[in-house]
Design a protein around this motif. Structure first.
Motif, PDB file in Angstrom:
ATOM      1  N   SER B  52       0.840  -1.206   0.000  1.00 48.84           N
ATOM      2  CA  SER B  52       0.000   0.000   0.000  1.00 48.84           C
ATOM      3  C   SER B  52       0.867   1.246   0.000  1.00 48.84           C
ATOM      4  O   SER B  52       0.588   2.214  -0.710  1.00 48.84           O
ATOM      5  CB  SER B  52      -0.905   0.034   1.230  1.00 48.84           C
ATOM      6  OG  SER B  52      -1.771  -1.063   1.220  1.00 48.84           O
ATOM      7  N   ASP B 182      -5.694  -0.600  -4.636  1.00 43.87           N
ATOM      8  CA  ASP B 182      -5.152  -1.146  -3.392  1.00 43.87           C
ATOM      9  C   ASP B 182      -6.132  -2.158  -2.791  1.00 43.87           C
ATOM     10  O   ASP B 182      -7.094  -1.772  -2.141  1.00 43.87           O
ATOM     11  CB  ASP B 182      -4.875  -0.024  -2.386  1.00 43.87           C
ATOM     12  CG  ASP B 182      -4.044  -0.519  -1.212  1.00 43.87           C
ATOM     13  OD1 ASP B 182      -3.682  -1.714  -1.199  1.00 43.87           O
ATOM     14  OD2 ASP B 182      -3.759   0.290  -0.313  1.00 43.87           O
ATOM     15  N   GLU B 183      -5.886  -3.411  -3.035  1.00 48.14           N
ATOM     16  CA  GLU B 183      -6.767  -4.496  -2.561  1.00 48.14           C
ATOM     17  C   GLU B 183      -8.239  -4.145  -2.762  1.00 48.14           C
ATOM     18  O   GLU B 183      -9.012  -4.084  -1.809  1.00 48.14           O
ATOM     19  CB  GLU B 183      -6.490  -4.796  -1.086  1.00 48.14           C
ATOM     20  CG  GLU B 183      -5.056  -5.227  -0.843  1.00 48.14           C
ATOM     21  CD  GLU B 183      -4.887  -5.935   0.504  1.00 48.14           C
ATOM     22  OE1 GLU B 183      -5.843  -6.619   0.910  1.00 48.14           O
ATOM     23  OE2 GLU B 183      -3.814  -5.800   1.106  1.00 48.14           O
TER      24      GLU B 183
HETATM   25 MG   LIG Z   1      -2.210  -2.717   2.248  1.00 46.83          MG
END
Ligand SMILES: [Mg+2]
Ligand SMILES: Nc1ncnc2c1ncn2[C@@H]1O[C@H](COP(=O)(O)OP(=O)(O)O)[C@@H](O)[C@H]1O
Lengths: 292, 263
Positions: B52, B182-183
Motif C-alpha cells: 500500500s 489497493d486491494e
Molecule cells: Mg495494504
C-alpha cells in the motif's frame, strides 16, 4: 442468510403456542417519584398563584406591549447576526487550526483560548465602552500616522454593533471547537479520495469534508443557538435594546420587577421551544445519504 | 481476454531506488520497477510488506525519502531544474494526482453524494468542465461499470461491490494515465468479488495501465502482465505471473504461496 428451511405450518403453530404472556416488572419507584414531584410542584405553583406580591394582570398587560415586542425583534436580530458571525468565525478558526499553516493554526488556538476564557458579560461591557479605549477607529499603516479612513468610535460602535460583535466573537470561540470536532469526525479516507482525484486541500475541505462534518456539527450548534439567544439578555447591561433591556426599562418605571421578569421568561420559553422543534427537523434533514 | 499483448514498451510508471520510512521503521527499502504503457502489474505479498505504501507513493499520498518515481515521464512530487529538485506546489501536486486514478480497499466514496455526483465531482470542480458534458460522461462511466439505473443512490444504499464499481467509475471519469488499485476486493463479501474483478478485467482489456495490489491469484494469472512479490519492503521476485506463481524461484515466495494456498 439463505432460505435453508422455510417455516412449515406446524412450525408456525408452535411459534403461536409460545407467545409471551409474561408479567412485566412493576416500576414502583417511578410511581413514587411521580407522586412526590406532583405534590411539590403543585405546592410551588399554588404558592406563586396565591402570592399577593404578584399581580398577574401586569404580566398579561405587558406580554404584548409595544416596547416588549420591539425588544423581541432586536433579540432576534442580535441572535441571528451573532450566530451567523459566530459560525463564520468558527469555521474559519477550525479550518485554520487544522491547516498546515502554523501561523494560522497558532492564531486560531490563541483566539479560542482567549475568548473562551473571558466571561461574555465582561466582553459585552468592554465592547459597549469601546470609545473609552479608542476614541477613533480607522484603517491605516501600522506604526505610522498614515490613515486611509478614520471615524469616531461612537459613530460605528452603536450598542447594537457592540452587542452583536461581542456575542459573535464569543460564539466564534465555541463554534470553532464544535466545527473542529465535526471535521475530525469525518473519515480520513474521504480526504484521501479527494486528494487522489486532484482536489486541493481547500477544495476538499469545503466540498467533501465540511458537508459531512455538518451532520456532527448541527446538533451542538442547535444548543449553542439556544444558549446564545438567552445570553443575548446579558446585553441589557449596555442597554442593547433587546427584550431584557425593554423589560428593565418598563420595570424601572412601574417597579413590577418580578412581573416583568415573568414576561421575559414567557418569551424566552416560547422562542426556545420553537427553536428546539426546528432543531429536531434540521437534524433529520442533515442525515441524508446515511443509512439509519 | 486480458491486458496481455496490447502493451507497447514505453514505460508509464518508473520507480528507481524508492525508499520510505515511518519514523525509524523503514517500510520501502529500495524499490525498482517499470510498468509499461497498457500493462497490468500485480502486487502480492504478506500484510505489512509495504504494498500500500508503495502505491500511495506513486500518487504522492505519501512522500518518499529517496529515489525517484516517474509517471508518464514526469517526476512525482518534484520538478527538476538545473540538477536541483524543487517540491511541487499544492496546485501542481493536485494536477499531477488528477492524472493518476486510485481505488481504495474501503471504497472511500463521498458519503454525502449520490453515485452520479461522486463521478461528476472531480471533472466538475477540479477540471471545471461544462456540466452537460460531465453529466454525459459520468453516465457513460457508470454504464461502463454496469451501474446504469443506480445514479441517484447514495453509497450507503449500494452493496460493497456496487460501491467499489462507482469508485472505479469515479477514477475513470478523470481519464487517468494509470490506475492504482489497493486491494480493491478485500473488503467485499466473497459473492461480490467477481463483479469488481470483471470490471477491472474489462479495463485491462481496454488498454489501461494498472498497478493492482491483490490477493486474487487467479486474477493476477489471467490479467496480469507482470507479478511482483514483495516482502519486508523489498521486491523479492518478479516476472510473468504464471511463472512466479507456479514456479517461484525464491524460498520466501514459495513459503507465502504455500501459506495462502492452505487458506
Ligand atoms: Mg495494504
Ligand atoms: N502512516 C503510517 N505511519 C506509520 N506506519 C505506517 C503508516 N502506514 C503504514 N505503516 C507501516 O508500514 C508498513 C507497511 O504498511 P503497508 O504499506 O500498509 O503494507 P501492506 O499494504 O503491504 O500490508 C507496516 O508495518 C505499517 O504498519
Amino acid at each position: 442468510m439463505t432460505v435453508a428451511s422455510a417455516p412449515t405450518v406446524t412450525a408456525r403453530d408452535e411459534a403461536l403456542d409460545m407467545s409471551i404472556k409474561a408479567v412485566p416488572v412493576r416500576h414502583y419507584g417511578q410511581w413514587l417519584t411521580a407522586v412526590v414531584v406532583t405534590v411539590l410542584l403543585g405546592a410551588f405553583v399554588m404558592a406563586l398563584a396565591q402570592n399577593e406580591n404578584l399581580d398577574y394582570s401586569i404580566v398579561a398587560a405587558n406580554l404584548f406591549a409595544g416596547p416588549i415586542l420591539r425588544g423581541l425583534v432586536v433579540t432576534f436580530q442580535l441572535t441571528a447576526v451573532a450566530m451567523i458571525g459566530g459560525v463564520l468565525i468558527g469555521v474559519l478558526l477550525a479550518v485554520s487550526k487544522l491547516s498546515s499553516n502554523k501561523v494560522l493554526s497558532a492564531i486560531a488556538t490563541g483566539y479560542v483560548w482567549f475568548f473562551r476564557g473571558v466571561p461574555l458579560l465582561v466582553l459585552i461591557l468592554i465592547f459597549g465602552n469601546f470609545s473609552l479605549l479608542f476614541d477613533t477607529l480607522g484603517i491605516g499603516i501600522p506604526f505610522t500616522d498614515i490613515m486611509f479612513v478614520e471615524v469616531e468610535t461612537n459613530a460605528v460602535m452603536t450598542t447594537f454593533v457592540a452587542a452583536a460583535a461581542a456575542l459573535a466573537i464569543h460564539e466564534g470561540a465555541y463554534m470553532a471547537e464544535i466545527v473542529r470536532g465535526g471535521i475530525l469526525g469525518v473519515d480520513h479516507g474521504q480526504k484521501e479520495a479527494a486528494a487522489a482525484l486532484g482536489m486541493r486541500p481547500g477544495l476538499a475541505m469545503f466540498r467533501i469534508v465540511l458537508p459531512q462534518a455538518l451532520r456532527m456539527i448541527i446538533p451542538p450548534t442547535g444548543n449553542q443557538l439556544i444558549l446564545l439567544l438567552k445570553s443575548s439578555s446579558l446585553v441589557s447591561v449596555i442597554a442593547g435594546g433587546e427584550l431584557m433591556t425593554a423589560v428593565h426599562d418598563i420595570a424601572a418605571v412601574n417597579y413590577r420587577t418580578i412581573e416583568m421578569f415573568f414576561v421575559a421568561s414567557f418569551w424566552y420559553l416560547i422562542i426556545v421551544s420553537v427553536l428546539s422543534i426546528g432543531q429536531r427537523f434540521v437534524e433529520r434533514r442533515a442525515g441524508r445519504g446515511y443509512n439509519r | 481476454m486480458s491486458g496481455k499483448g496490447n502493451m507497447n514498451s514505453t514505460p508509464m510508471v518508473i520507480a528507481q531506488g524508492v525508499r520510505k520510512s515511518f519514523g525509524r521503521h523503514e517500510v520501502l527499502k529500495g524499490i525498482d520497477l517499470e510498468v509499461n504503457n497498457g500493462e497490468v502489474m500485480c502486487f502480492l505479498g504478506p500484510s505489512g510488506s509495504g504494498k500500500s505504501t508503495f502505491l500511495r507513493c506513486v500518487n504522492r499520498l505519501e512522500t518518499i525519502d529517496a529515489g525517484r518515481i516517474r509517471v508518464d515521464g514526469s517526476l512525482v512530487g518534484f520538478k527538476e531544474r538545473n540538477g536541483r529538485l524543487y517540491d511541487l506546489t499544492e496546485k501542481e501536486l493536485a494536477r499531477q494526482r488528477s492524472q493518476i486514478g486510485m481505488v481504495f480497499q474501503r471504497f472511500n466514496l463521498f458519503a454525502h453524494m449520490t453515485a452520479l455526483e461522486n463521478v461528476m465531482e472531480a471533472p466538475r470542480h477540479v477540471r471545471r468542465q461544462p456540466k452537460r458534458e460531465v453529466l454525459d460522461r459520468a453516465q457513460d462511466a457508470l454504464a461502463r461499470v454496469g451501474l446504469s439505473g443506480h445514479e441517484h443512490k447514495y453509497p450507503a444504499q449500494l452493496s460493497g461491490g456496487q460501491q467499489q464499481r462507482v469508485a472505479i467509475a469515479r477514477a475513470l471519469a478523470m481519464d487517468p494515465k494509470v490506475m492504482l488499485f489497493d486491494e480493491p476486493t478485500s473488503a467485499l463479501d466473497p459473492e461480490l468479488v467477481g463483479e469488481v474483478l470483471d470490471v477491472m478485467r474489462g479495463l485491462a482489456d481496454s488498454g489501461m495501465t494498472m498497478i493492482v495490489v491483490t490477493h486474487e491469484i487467479e486474477f493476477a494469472k489471467e490479467v496480469g502482465d507482470e507479478l511482483v512479490f514483495m516482502d519486508g519492503g523489498l521486491v523479492v521476485e518478479k516476472g510473468d505471473p504464471r511463472q512466479v506463481l507456479e514456479n517461484p524461484q525464491q524460498e520466501r515466495t514459495r513459503r507465502f504461496l504455500r501459506a495462502t494456498a492452505t487458506v
